[in-house]
Every structure is written in structure tokens, then in C-alpha cells.
Design a protein around this motif. Structure first.
Motif, PDB file in Angstrom:
ATOM      1  N   LYS A  33      93.548  19.925  34.497  1.00 51.20           N
ATOM      2  CA  LYS A  33      93.211  20.814  35.863  1.00 51.20           C
ATOM      3  C   LYS A  33      93.605  22.218  35.255  1.00 51.20           C
ATOM      4  CE  LYS A  33      93.837  17.854  39.630  1.00 51.20           C
ATOM      5  NZ  LYS A  33      94.536  17.675  40.955  1.00 51.20           N
ATOM      6  N   GLU A  34      94.831  22.396  34.513  1.00 51.04           N
ATOM      7  CA  GLU A  34      95.354  23.690  34.193  1.00 51.04           C
ATOM      8  C   GLU A  34      94.164  24.280  33.179  1.00 51.04           C
ATOM      9  OE1 GLU A  34      98.849  25.510  33.579  1.00 51.04           O
ATOM     10  OE2 GLU A  34      99.797  24.102  35.132  1.00 51.04           O
ATOM     11  N   PHE A  35      93.929  23.306  32.106  1.00 54.75           N
ATOM     12  CA  PHE A  35      92.794  23.690  31.101  1.00 54.75           C
ATOM     13  C   PHE A  35      91.349  24.153  31.789  1.00 54.75           C
ATOM     14  CE2 PHE A  35      96.282  22.716  28.397  1.00 54.75           C
ATOM     15  CZ  PHE A  35      95.897  22.708  27.046  1.00 54.75           C
ATOM     16  N   GLU A  36      91.040  23.397  32.579  1.00 55.94           N
ATOM     17  CA  GLU A  36      89.848  23.711  33.320  1.00 55.94           C
ATOM     18  C   GLU A  36      89.848  25.001  34.150  1.00 55.94           C
ATOM     19  OE1 GLU A  36      89.103  20.003  35.359  1.00 55.94           O
ATOM     20  OE2 GLU A  36      88.172  19.229  33.545  1.00 55.94           O
ATOM     21  N   LYS A  37      91.238  25.462  34.634  1.00 51.33           N
ATOM     22  CA  LYS A  37      91.323  26.589  35.486  1.00 51.33           C
ATOM     23  C   LYS A  37      90.964  27.918  34.610  1.00 51.33           C
ATOM     24  CE  LYS A  37      95.461  28.583  36.882  1.00 51.33           C
ATOM     25  NZ  LYS A  37      96.556  28.434  37.352  1.00 51.33           N
ATOM     26  N   TYR A  38      91.235  27.810  33.309  1.00 49.31           N
ATOM     27  CA  TYR A  38      91.297  28.863  32.230  1.00 49.31           C
ATOM     28  C   TYR A  38      89.958  28.659  31.590  1.00 49.31           C
ATOM     29  CZ  TYR A  38      95.781  30.287  32.871  1.00 49.31           C
ATOM     30  OH  TYR A  38      96.886  30.737  33.737  1.00 49.31           O
ATOM     31  N   GLY A  39      88.943  27.888  31.939  1.00 51.40           N
ATOM     32  CA  GLY A  39      87.607  27.732  31.307  1.00 51.40           C
ATOM     33  C   GLY A  39      87.526  26.931  29.931  1.00 51.40           C
ATOM     34  N   LEU A  40      88.774  26.291  29.838  1.00 51.63           N
ATOM     35  CA  LEU A  40      89.040  25.464  28.284  1.00 51.63           C
ATOM     36  C   LEU A  40      88.345  24.245  28.301  1.00 51.63           C
ATOM     37  CD1 LEU A  40      92.442  26.773  27.751  1.00 51.63           C
ATOM     38  CD2 LEU A  40      90.183  27.876  27.011  1.00 51.63           C
ATOM     39  N   ASN A  41      87.813  23.882  27.280  1.00 55.42           N
ATOM     40  CA  ASN A  41      87.378  22.343  27.020  1.00 55.42           C
ATOM     41  C   ASN A  41      88.596  21.604  27.163  1.00 55.42           C
ATOM     42  OD1 ASN A  41      86.456  20.007  26.321  1.00 55.42           O
ATOM     43  ND2 ASN A  41      85.067  21.050  24.694  1.00 55.42           N
TER      44      ASN A  41
END
Length: 177
Positions: A33-41
Motif C-alpha cells: 500500500k505504501e509503495f502504491e501511494k507513491y506510484g511505485l511498482n
């Protein structure tokens, strides 16, 4: 986790947030979830471990070409490395620019490297191990590299007397866009 974007767009240094007590510490090192929050794969499908016996071992500069470009999450779990990324995205404002970071077992820092970047490192200590998580499976037909000493990129590597570089890494050509 604390995400700090580097000067190369899309690449992040990730520092852990520690919960300390008399036993040591606990920290979350991965959260989709945190990676997705920053738009990261956040689609990490493969993990690799690289153990390097000698200080001065240089691995790189590696990347995987389309259609199997990969993002990487890199951490150093023993010893220390000088970790280098190069932006190879032709339409990027930081095209052919590089940046380096010290990752170590002491600082527990991680580096998120987006698709379209070359990556390499030089060990700063004997018996250094590096843990990689990748967003795509290894496809040998798409494995590529750029010379570690490419004069058009000009990475400034640490001055270590004895560098150990594989013949494969020595054979890479300079980057031509």
C-alpha cells in the motif's frame, strides 16, 4: 517507512521507521500500500541475493530491456555498498544522469530503482551481501549492461585499490541512445 525521492525522477531512498526496545528494534521493510501511494511498482515477483567476498567488487551496470523492464528494491544486509543508478529513459529530463548512495547493514537504507534505469554497486567492505527484489522475472534475452566506466556518463566510483569486475561486466559497451 520514509520515502525520499532522489534527484532522478521516480527513484526513492527508503528509510525504515524503527520501534526500539531493550531487545533491539522492529521496522516494516515492505508495504504494498505504501509503495502504491507513491506510484511505485509494487509487483515484486523475484528476489535475489548477491554475496561478495572482497571489498572493491563492482557489479554493473545492469538493466533489463523492454518488454521486460524491471523495477528493483535493493538493500544491503551485510557490509556496505556504494550503490549507483543511471537514468536511461530517453525522454527523461535526467537522461544519462547518475546518482549514488551508500547502503549498509548499519543504516538499513533501501533504494527503489524504477524501470528504465541501469544499476550497479561497488562493495565497501569484505563479505558484503545485497538483497534485491524485482518487479519482473529474469529474461536473459533482455539482460543488458552499460560499461561501469562509460565516459559519457562519468560515474565517480570510490577509489579502491583492487577492483574486482567480471569479464562480462568489462565487456559491456558505452551507452548509445
Amino acid at each position: 517507512m520514509i520515502f525520499t525521492e532522489t534527484r532522478l525522477s521516480g527513484a526513492y531512498v527508503i528509510d525504515l521507521e524503527y520501534i526500539n526496545d531493550e531487545r533491539g528494534f522492529f521496522a516494516r521493510a515492505w508495504c504494498k500500500k505504501e509503495f502504491e501511494k507513491y506510484g511505485l511498482n509494487s509487483n515484486l515477483v523475484q528476489c535475489n541475493l548477491s554475496h561478495n567476498v572482497k571489498r572493491g567488487t563492482l557489479r554493473g551496470m545492469h538493466y533489463q530491456a523492454a518488454p521486460y523492464e524491471e523495477a528493483k528494491l535493493v538493500s544491503c544486509i551485510s557490509g556496505a555498498i556504494y550503490d549507483v543508478i543511471v537514468d536511461l529513459r530517453e525522454k527523461s529530463p535526467t537522461f544519462k544522469q547518475w546518482q549514488a548512495f551508500e547502503l549498509s547493514a548499519q543504516n538499513h537504507r533501501m533504494l527503489y530503482i524504477p524501470e528504465g534505469f541501469a544499476h550497479g554497486f561497488q562493495t565497501l567492505q569484505d563479505n558484503t551481501s545485497v538483497f534485491y527484489q524485482m518487479s519482473d522475472f529474469y529474461h536473459p534475452e533482455c539482460a543488458r549492461g552499460v560499461r561501469w566506466d562509460d565516459s559519457t556518463i562519468n560515474v565517480e566510483w570510490p577509489k579502491i585499490k583492487e577492483m574486482i569486475i567480471s569479464s562480462k561486466d568489462k565487456s559491456y559497451a558505452n551507452f548509445i541512445a
